[in-house]
Design an enzyme around this catalytic site. Sequence first.
Site, PDB file in Angstrom:
ATOM      1  N   ASP A 154      45.344  12.613 -18.062  1.00  0.00           N
ATOM      2  CA  ASP A 154      45.461  11.218 -18.506  1.00  0.00           C
ATOM      3  C   ASP A 154      44.217  10.785 -19.283  1.00  0.00           C
ATOM      4  OD1 ASP A 154      43.918  11.392 -16.193  1.00  0.00           O
ATOM      5  OD2 ASP A 154      44.780   9.637 -15.226  1.00  0.00           O
ATOM      6  N   ASP A 195      36.914  11.465 -18.845  1.00  0.00           N
ATOM      7  CA  ASP A 195      35.866  10.447 -18.756  1.00  0.00           C
ATOM      8  C   ASP A 195      34.534  11.155 -18.517  1.00  0.00           C
ATOM      9  OD1 ASP A 195      34.373   8.180 -18.318  1.00  0.00           O
ATOM     10  OD2 ASP A 195      35.681   7.289 -16.829  1.00  0.00           O
ATOM     11  N   LYS A 210      37.326   9.290 -23.332  1.00  0.00           N
ATOM     12  CA  LYS A 210      36.296   8.245 -23.287  1.00  0.00           C
ATOM     13  C   LYS A 210      34.946   8.941 -23.395  1.00  0.00           C
ATOM     14  CE  LYS A 210      36.645   4.983 -19.952  1.00  0.00           C
ATOM     15  NZ  LYS A 210      36.338   4.353 -18.624  1.00  0.00           N
ATOM     16  N   PHE A 236      37.253   0.125 -18.491  1.00  0.00           N
ATOM     17  CA  PHE A 236      38.157   0.720 -17.516  1.00  0.00           C
ATOM     18  C   PHE A 236      39.578   0.449 -17.963  1.00  0.00           C
ATOM     19  CE2 PHE A 236      40.349   1.546 -13.569  1.00  0.00           C
ATOM     20  CZ  PHE A 236      39.707   2.696 -13.159  1.00  0.00           C
ATOM     21  N   ASP A 284      45.599   4.058 -12.897  1.00  0.00           N
ATOM     22  CA  ASP A 284      45.589   2.995 -11.884  1.00  0.00           C
ATOM     23  C   ASP A 284      44.241   2.318 -11.741  1.00  0.00           C
ATOM     24  OD1 ASP A 284      44.340   5.346 -10.721  1.00  0.00           O
ATOM     25  OD2 ASP A 284      44.378   4.229  -8.849  1.00  0.00           O
TER      26      ASP A 284
END
Length: 177
Positions: A101, A104, A132, A153, A160
């Site tokens: 997904d 980061d 990111k 975020f 989620d």
Amino acid sequence: MSDLDGVKSVLITEAELSAAISGMGKILTEDYRGKKLLLVSVLKGAFIFMADLIREIQLPCEVDFLCVSSYKDGVASSGRVDFIKDITRDLSGYDVLIVEDILDTGLTLSEVVRHLSGKGARSVRICTLLDKPSGRRAEVFADYILFTVPDEFVIGYGLDCAELYRNLPYIGIYDKE
Ligand code: XMP
Ligand code: MG
């Protein structure tokens, strides 16, 4: 809870997601033609992306899932990753594509790549919906990236915040207020 409670703004619309995933499906269909493709995603955040992406790949392919738990000290990931659910098959002969997904810090994916690379796959590559780059703490490079996101975020489309918002059909920026 109203649909938009907690969403500061919409970052990527449903139409933009769908167009990008369709385009990525075409690229993967070319790149993996003639190969023994196994898509592996890390639960739970990538489950919607995985479901949409496989339907855009016009090749025979198999699917599997890993479940990991990363230990957090406060909000930051410590980098220690436990495999709660592992894939069971031998990977010899497979070209593995990890479907993620968001990339980061990279701490989870670097462990997952290391883990899967030890199982005899012909190749292990990464396809991430979101990148990111500002969050990166481990050296991980994704082979396929659909969107680059700012240092915020993000929630929705599988991602989620405390287990909520996964059902939003778009990617939004979480409102911390
Ligand atoms: P890293 O690369 O930090 O990412 O090991 C591990 C997992 O953390 C989650 N993650 C997020 N989830 N919004 C989310 O909803 C975010 O901005 C975000 N950043 C990281 C995600 O599950 C990722 O696989
Ligand atoms: Mg995840």
